[in-house]
Design a protein around this motif. Structure first.
Motif, mmCIF file in Angstrom:
data_model
loop_
_atom_site.group_PDB
_atom_site.id
_atom_site.type_symbol
_atom_site.label_atom_id
_atom_site.label_comp_id
_atom_site.label_asym_id
_atom_site.label_seq_id
_atom_site.Cartn_x
_atom_site.Cartn_y
_atom_site.Cartn_z
ATOM 1 N N LYS A 1 -12.310 -1.263 -15.910
ATOM 2 C CA LYS A 1 -12.490 -2.511 -14.806
ATOM 3 C C LYS A 1 -13.531 -1.408 -14.470
ATOM 4 N N ARG A 2 -13.386 -0.157 -14.499
ATOM 5 C CA ARG A 2 -14.320 0.370 -13.288
ATOM 6 C C ARG A 2 -15.906 0.692 -14.627
ATOM 7 N N ASP A 3 -15.467 0.901 -15.988
ATOM 8 C CA ASP A 3 -16.727 0.695 -16.457
ATOM 9 C C ASP A 3 -17.478 -0.840 -17.042
ATOM 10 N N SER B 1 -10.218 11.329 -16.188
ATOM 11 C CA SER B 1 -11.164 10.117 -15.640
ATOM 12 C C SER B 1 -10.377 9.355 -15.129
ATOM 13 N N ALA B 2 -11.002 8.441 -13.810
ATOM 14 C CA ALA B 2 -10.416 6.981 -12.797
ATOM 15 C C ALA B 2 -8.646 7.647 -13.388
ATOM 16 N N SER B 3 -8.868 9.332 -12.331
ATOM 17 C CA SER B 3 -7.622 9.609 -11.481
ATOM 18 C C SER B 3 -8.039 9.033 -10.179
ATOM 19 N N GLY B 4 -8.351 8.791 -9.266
ATOM 20 C CA GLY B 4 -9.230 8.802 -8.422
ATOM 21 C C GLY B 4 -9.493 10.137 -6.937
ATOM 22 N N LYS B 5 -10.055 10.596 -8.540
ATOM 23 C CA LYS B 5 -10.697 11.858 -7.602
ATOM 24 C C LYS B 5 -11.270 11.772 -6.627
ATOM 25 N N SER B 6 -13.440 10.805 -6.805
ATOM 26 C CA SER B 6 -13.927 9.935 -6.212
ATOM 27 C C SER B 6 -13.937 9.899 -5.174
ATOM 28 N N LEU B 7 -12.240 8.770 -5.386
ATOM 29 C CA LEU B 7 -12.146 7.870 -4.380
ATOM 30 C C LEU B 7 -11.437 8.802 -2.904
ATOM 31 N N PHE B 8 -11.243 9.591 -3.672
ATOM 32 C CA PHE B 8 -10.173 10.860 -2.841
ATOM 33 C C PHE B 8 -11.139 11.126 -2.322
HETATM 34 N N1 LIG Z 1 -4.193 4.489 -5.851
HETATM 35 C C1 LIG Z 1 -5.441 3.346 -6.072
HETATM 36 N N2 LIG Z 1 -5.588 2.849 -6.032
HETATM 37 C C2 LIG Z 1 -6.275 1.679 -6.654
HETATM 38 N N3 LIG Z 1 -7.203 1.466 -7.236
HETATM 39 C C3 LIG Z 1 -7.637 2.603 -7.057
HETATM 40 C C4 LIG Z 1 -6.554 3.966 -6.779
HETATM 41 N N4 LIG Z 1 -7.463 4.997 -6.578
HETATM 42 C C5 LIG Z 1 -8.730 4.744 -7.412
HETATM 43 N N5 LIG Z 1 -8.833 3.369 -7.788
HETATM 44 C C6 LIG Z 1 -9.889 2.465 -8.124
HETATM 45 O O1 LIG Z 1 -9.885 3.346 -9.627
HETATM 46 C C7 LIG Z 1 -11.625 3.890 -10.195
HETATM 47 C C8 LIG Z 1 -11.353 4.769 -10.549
HETATM 48 O O2 LIG Z 1 -11.464 5.270 -9.328
HETATM 49 P P1 LIG Z 1 -12.262 7.064 -9.066
HETATM 50 O O3 LIG Z 1 -11.954 7.946 -7.514
HETATM 51 O O4 LIG Z 1 -13.782 6.267 -9.745
HETATM 52 O O5 LIG Z 1 -11.547 7.528 -10.543
HETATM 53 P P2 LIG Z 1 -12.582 9.323 -10.737
HETATM 54 O O6 LIG Z 1 -12.943 10.285 -9.667
HETATM 55 O O7 LIG Z 1 -11.033 10.240 -10.875
HETATM 56 O O8 LIG Z 1 -12.994 8.548 -12.373
HETATM 57 C C9 LIG Z 1 -11.787 3.157 -9.004
HETATM 58 O O9 LIG Z 1 -12.457 1.778 -8.945
HETATM 59 C C10 LIG Z 1 -10.856 3.302 -7.577
HETATM 60 O O10 LIG Z 1 -11.716 1.823 -6.833
#
Ligand SMILES: Nc1ncnc2c1ncn2[C@@H]1O[C@H](COP(=O)(O)OP(=O)(O)O)[C@@H](O)[C@H]1O
Ligand SMILES: O=c1ccn([C@@H]2O[C@H](COP(=O)(O)O)[C@@H](O)[C@H]2O)c(=O)[nH]1
Length: 211
Positions: free
Chosen positions: A147-149, A13-20
């Motif tokens: 931060k996100r939650d 969770s919050a590893s960046g999956k969704s952003l990637f």
């Molecule tokens: N490499 C990064 N640097 C800074 N912030 C990031 C990075 N990757 C993700 N984030 C931020 O961290 C938070 C969680 O990322 P998110 O993609 O939602 O994670 P997941 O889908 O794995 O739960 C989001 O606010 C996103 O913008």
């Protein structure tokens, strides 16, 4: 339609999956249009809990495989592969249940799907052609999740820390970390790793050119 490709992006969770996943999707849509690429989230397949009270819903362990309707996700991926549109459920993290709306996803030659437990389920793994694991250190994930939650998911600091200790962290070690063995690619540094984004985009362009 010719052969489809399903790309799974897993990790904590919050590893960046969704952003990637969304970066790959948006950059390719800007370049190629949106008819040949689709994006799904495992979170949309959290079980409907509308029959439960809010007090009952917050007792659910959302980091356990039982919280997801993986059979429905498997059948939706199978349908997309067969050229059929699906109605993807919509989930609210604030009410802890599905909303009334669904999103119609048209079949596409490349389907991206992201979620914490995708690689833990053999039925789902059998649907994936390419698998990616976001290998972000857990302390960084925790900072980003807090931060996100707080900002997006209507949580308090105490609820985030309690959930992290009771379910999020244990599930990472029990389910998510061992599933890294099923990944073709391991991505470090989260969703802003543009080299990794570019590598997946190149592979997708190559797949689209072949078909
Ligand atoms: N490499 C990064 N640097 C800074 N912030 C990031 C990075 N990757 C993700 N984030 C931020 O961290 C938070 C969680 O990322 P998110 O993609 O939602 O994670 P997941 O889908 O794995 O739960 C989001 O606010 C996103 O913008
Ligand atoms: O109602 C819910 C449903 C899920 N969660 C938490 O969400 C994460 C998975 O989503 P990510 O976007 O990958 O972070 C999972 O760790 C659950 O704990 C929730 O809190 N409430």
């Amino acid at each position: 339609m010719g052969k489809n490709t399903i790309i799974a992006i897993a990790g904590a969770s919050a590893s960046g999956k969704s952003l990637f996943a969304s970066t790959v999707y948006q950059e390719l849509v800007a370049e190629l249009g949106d008819e040949r690429i689709a994006i799904l989230s495992e979170d949309a397949y959290y079980r409907d809990q509308s029959h439960l009270s809010f007090e009952q819903r917050i007792l659910t362990n959302y980091d356990h495989p039982a919280a997801f309707e993986h059979q429905l996700l498997t059948s939706h991926l199978h349908a997309l592969r067969s050229g059929e549109a699906i109605k993807m459920p919509q989930y609210s993290y604030k009410t802890h249940t599905r909303t009334e709306e669904t999103i119609t996803v048209q079949p596409a030659k490349v389907v991206l799907v992201e979620g914490i437990l995708l690689l833990t389920d053999a039925r789902l793994r059998s649907q994936f052609d390419i698998t990616v694991f976001m290998d972000t250190p857990l302390d960084i994930c925790l900072l980003r999740r807090i931060k996100r939650d707080l900002e997006d998911r209507g949580r308090s600091l105490s609820s985030v820390t309690e959930q992290y200790e009771t379910t999020v962290r244990p599930a990472f070690f029990e389910f998510i970390a061992p599933s890294k063995q099923y990944a073709d690619l391991v991505v470090t540094r989260g969703g802003k790793n543009q080299i990794a984004v570019d590598i997946i985009k190149t592979k997708i362009r190559q797949l689209l050119a072949e078909k």
